[in-house]
Scaffold this motif. Structure first.
Motif, mmCIF file in Angstrom:
data_model
loop_
_atom_site.group_PDB
_atom_site.id
_atom_site.type_symbol
_atom_site.label_atom_id
_atom_site.label_comp_id
_atom_site.label_asym_id
_atom_site.label_seq_id
_atom_site.Cartn_x
_atom_site.Cartn_y
_atom_site.Cartn_z
ATOM 1 N N TYR A 211 9.859 55.369 75.499
ATOM 2 C CA TYR A 211 10.862 54.511 76.125
ATOM 3 C C TYR A 211 10.470 54.189 77.567
ATOM 4 O O TYR A 211 10.611 53.061 78.018
ATOM 5 N N PHE B 191 19.976 60.182 71.999
ATOM 6 C CA PHE B 191 18.595 59.720 72.109
ATOM 7 C C PHE B 191 17.665 60.932 72.152
ATOM 8 O O PHE B 191 17.829 61.817 72.987
ATOM 9 N N VAL C 92 15.751 56.830 83.587
ATOM 10 C CA VAL C 92 15.589 57.704 82.429
ATOM 11 C C VAL C 92 15.995 59.102 82.875
ATOM 12 O O VAL C 92 15.412 59.655 83.803
ATOM 13 N N ALA D 37 17.281 48.979 81.038
ATOM 14 C CA ALA D 37 18.456 49.706 80.551
ATOM 15 C C ALA D 37 18.258 51.186 80.842
ATOM 16 O O ALA D 37 17.149 51.711 80.720
ATOM 17 N N ASP D 38 19.328 51.864 81.231
ATOM 18 C CA ASP D 38 19.271 53.298 81.493
ATOM 19 C C ASP D 38 19.308 54.059 80.171
ATOM 20 O O ASP D 38 19.853 53.579 79.172
ATOM 21 N N MET D 39 18.718 55.249 80.163
ATOM 22 C CA MET D 39 18.659 56.054 78.959
ATOM 23 C C MET D 39 18.804 57.520 79.335
ATOM 24 O O MET D 39 18.225 57.976 80.313
ATOM 25 N N ASN D 40 19.596 58.263 78.544
ATOM 26 C CA ASN D 40 19.768 59.714 78.702
ATOM 27 C C ASN D 40 19.339 60.395 77.420
ATOM 28 O O ASN D 40 19.774 59.989 76.333
ATOM 29 N N THR D 41 18.503 61.432 77.525
ATOM 30 C CA THR D 41 18.184 62.198 76.328
ATOM 31 C C THR D 41 19.353 63.125 76.041
ATOM 32 O O THR D 41 20.008 63.634 76.951
ATOM 33 N N ALA E 9 9.930 50.636 79.316
ATOM 34 C CA ALA E 9 10.710 50.264 80.501
ATOM 35 C C ALA E 9 9.824 49.696 81.608
ATOM 36 O O ALA E 9 10.293 48.907 82.426
ATOM 37 N N GLN F 161 11.356 59.912 74.658
ATOM 38 C CA GLN F 161 11.550 59.546 76.061
ATOM 39 C C GLN F 161 10.297 58.932 76.694
ATOM 40 O O GLN F 161 10.381 57.969 77.436
ATOM 41 N N SER G 106 15.136 50.678 85.372
ATOM 42 C CA SER G 106 15.721 51.573 84.378
ATOM 43 C C SER G 106 15.714 52.987 84.927
ATOM 44 O O SER G 106 14.783 53.386 85.623
#
Length: 122
Positions: free
Chosen positions: A27, A19, A40, A9-13, A31, A24, A38
């Protein structure tokens, strides 16, 4: 986990309530174990991916492109000698009070170990 494997899954701070940038690194480590790729994206601080190279030493497949880290998951990690770096020098209260010549250090040498847990059921 269990019957449900980890999925990429992609994640943005982001600023609160998004988030947190302080989570980070954790995570990204997670990942590395998820199936798939993913991305990040670090939107708060520059140079926040210092831990990525240490994960690569442990076997992770991570590529940094500016503020983005591309993490290809499903890679087993193994023990490696790594460096734990901070974004800033530690505060004055962290220095050894018993040493008047103590200087701050923002790099600590760490050797990681991989532990396996076995359980015996009666």
């Amino acid at each position: 986990m269990g019957d449900h494997p980890l999925a990429a899954a992609d994640m943005n701070t982001e600023e609160y309530p998004g988030f947190p940038t302080d989570m980070q690194a954790q995570y990204m480590a997670l990942a590395t174990q998820a199936a798939g790729t993913s991305i990040v994206t670090e939107n708060i601080f520059e140079n926040r991916f210092m831990h990525a190279q240490e994960l690569v030493r442990m076997g992770a497949n991570i590529k940094i492109e500016g503020r983005r880290a591309i993490v290809r998951g499903g890679t087993p990690l193994s023990a490696a000698a790594v460096l734990a770096r901070t974004c800033a020098p530690p505060p004055r209260w962290c220095w050894p009070p018993w040493s008047p010549t103590a200087k701050p250090s923002s790099t600590v040498s760490i050797t990681s170990t991989v532990a396996t847990k076995t359980s015996k059921r009666s």
